[in-house]
Write an enzyme that holds these catalytic residues in place. Sequence first.
Site, mmCIF file in Angstrom:
data_model
loop_
_atom_site.group_PDB
_atom_site.id
_atom_site.type_symbol
_atom_site.label_atom_id
_atom_site.label_comp_id
_atom_site.label_asym_id
_atom_site.label_seq_id
_atom_site.Cartn_x
_atom_site.Cartn_y
_atom_site.Cartn_z
ATOM 1 N N GLN A 56 -64.074 -57.914 -18.353
ATOM 2 C CA GLN A 56 -65.014 -58.290 -17.293
ATOM 3 C C GLN A 56 -66.461 -58.391 -17.787
ATOM 4 O O GLN A 56 -67.306 -58.940 -17.093
ATOM 5 C CB GLN A 56 -64.942 -57.287 -16.140
ATOM 6 C CG GLN A 56 -63.662 -57.350 -15.332
ATOM 7 C CD GLN A 56 -63.487 -58.640 -14.560
ATOM 8 O OE1 GLN A 56 -64.432 -59.399 -14.356
ATOM 9 N NE2 GLN A 56 -62.263 -58.913 -14.134
ATOM 10 N N ASN A 71 -63.616 -53.723 -13.310
ATOM 11 C CA ASN A 71 -63.212 -54.985 -12.711
ATOM 12 C C ASN A 71 -63.290 -55.006 -11.188
ATOM 13 O O ASN A 71 -63.336 -56.072 -10.587
ATOM 14 C CB ASN A 71 -61.776 -55.330 -13.148
ATOM 15 C CG ASN A 71 -60.810 -54.207 -12.844
ATOM 16 O OD1 ASN A 71 -61.007 -53.068 -13.269
ATOM 17 N ND2 ASN A 71 -59.761 -54.505 -12.096
ATOM 18 N N THR A 114 -45.785 -68.042 -33.244
ATOM 19 C CA THR A 114 -46.541 -69.279 -33.422
ATOM 20 C C THR A 114 -47.779 -69.273 -32.532
ATOM 21 O O THR A 114 -47.688 -69.034 -31.329
ATOM 22 C CB THR A 114 -45.668 -70.507 -33.094
ATOM 23 O OG1 THR A 114 -44.521 -70.495 -33.935
ATOM 24 C CG2 THR A 114 -46.441 -71.792 -33.303
ATOM 25 N N CYS A 143 -54.523 -57.769 -10.224
ATOM 26 C CA CYS A 143 -53.304 -57.207 -10.800
ATOM 27 C C CYS A 143 -52.730 -56.074 -9.969
ATOM 28 O O CYS A 143 -51.650 -55.570 -10.254
ATOM 29 C CB CYS A 143 -53.578 -56.729 -12.232
ATOM 30 S SG CYS A 143 -54.015 -58.072 -13.350
ATOM 31 N N SER A 196 -60.526 -61.806 -22.621
ATOM 32 C CA SER A 196 -59.591 -62.735 -21.984
ATOM 33 C C SER A 196 -60.269 -64.063 -21.722
ATOM 34 O O SER A 196 -61.441 -64.115 -21.331
ATOM 35 C CB SER A 196 -59.082 -62.139 -20.668
ATOM 36 O OG SER A 196 -58.240 -63.042 -19.992
ATOM 37 N N HIS A 205 -59.382 -66.592 -19.419
ATOM 38 C CA HIS A 205 -59.504 -67.158 -18.067
ATOM 39 C C HIS A 205 -60.557 -66.466 -17.209
ATOM 40 O O HIS A 205 -60.819 -66.894 -16.078
ATOM 41 C CB HIS A 205 -58.137 -67.167 -17.361
ATOM 42 C CG HIS A 205 -57.658 -65.850 -16.869
ATOM 43 N ND1 HIS A 205 -57.709 -65.478 -15.555
ATOM 44 C CD2 HIS A 205 -57.081 -64.804 -17.527
ATOM 45 C CE1 HIS A 205 -57.195 -64.275 -15.403
ATOM 46 N NE2 HIS A 205 -56.805 -63.835 -16.586
ATOM 47 N N THR A 232 -54.231 -58.241 -20.860
ATOM 48 C CA THR A 232 -53.171 -57.231 -20.752
ATOM 49 C C THR A 232 -52.513 -56.986 -22.101
ATOM 50 O O THR A 232 -52.312 -55.831 -22.504
ATOM 51 C CB THR A 232 -52.119 -57.659 -19.713
ATOM 52 O OG1 THR A 232 -52.710 -57.582 -18.401
ATOM 53 C CG2 THR A 232 -50.894 -56.754 -19.766
#
Length: 379
Positions: free
Chosen positions: A178, A149, A236, A322, A198, A200, A70
Amino acid sequence: MIYLDNSATTSPYPEVLESFRKVSESYYGNPSSIHQFGGEAEKLLHKATKQAANLLKVDSSELIFTSGGTESNNLAIKGIALQHQNRGRHIITTQIEHPSVLEACQALESHGFDVTYLSVDAEGKIDMEQLKNEIRDDTILISVMHVNNELGTIQPIKQIADIVIKHPKLFFHVDHVQGLGKISLDFTHPGIHLCSMSSHKIHGLKGTGLLYIQSGTTLSPLLHGGGQQSSTRPGTENLAGIVAMVKAMRLTFEKQKHGYGHLIKLSDIIRNLLQKDDRIMINTPRDGAPHILNISVPKFKPEVVIHALGKKNIFISTKSACSSKHSDESAVLAACGLGMERTHYGLRISLSYQNTEEEVRQFCKEFKEVLDELNEVMR
């Protein structure tokens, strides 16, 4: 448990968890600190970035780590729009993008940008002629996802990139969240300027993502702060998450080399078993990505089916995680022009390299039993 919701998120590899633990315990210094302990963390950050660049066949200076897909999508779209608005304020995307793309574009519309949302056919594919015709003198960005997705449709990214390079003012952003680790993408194509990824979705951890920014492409940052990551994404760095993501990338890319045929086999088994049942309609095109299979079962409420499967310790989903808690209708299936019997009753089955043939056969058996049980209740 039979877990078939891998497009929502994946289970982290044990090696990924171990990497995260080790870095969190031994390299918790701030990479921006000038002391030796911070310097060790900085060295590890550079090493991880270089490894990711080698895996993607790009330069390490072209990679920015983010908090996920995102943020990567928002940084790419808003960053280009704000940085280059003096060259034009027109953006092209599609009607079936991830909410993080669609809502970023809608936010820009409220600030005076003009956005064209390309239509798709019944299989979720864009019309290349329409794309060409929509490009204007003031068009500065095209944003198209590689693999949808929800439906699994693969868009012709190379063909779009070939068109983009003919327009010097135009940037091309690809949402590859995806596709990463399943459907290959040539990052070296000169027409691909930005690409979102991404962690995950590839058995890494939530909270880490990547944005590829082709050398020479400039963005306006969404955040301002300490100047980390060339000030494009200050703050950071999440070193443990970054190292874990790179580990997940390496492991997933290895599995892609040897396991892609396995995904195809699993998808074919599910498709062949389910299409024998007249109650089930398959929405994903035959040439779609093998890890996503979208189906509709008219008259059976998706949430009821999902809860019934959950009681059997089997997990699938309705649509994009989402947006799954919003409207009952799938916006993606509706954009494909499919009727209400499909758009309101869609279900998504999504696979990983870890799923087995035994699992998918068991799922198909249990799925049909659930429909039989629900059918009795509905009488």
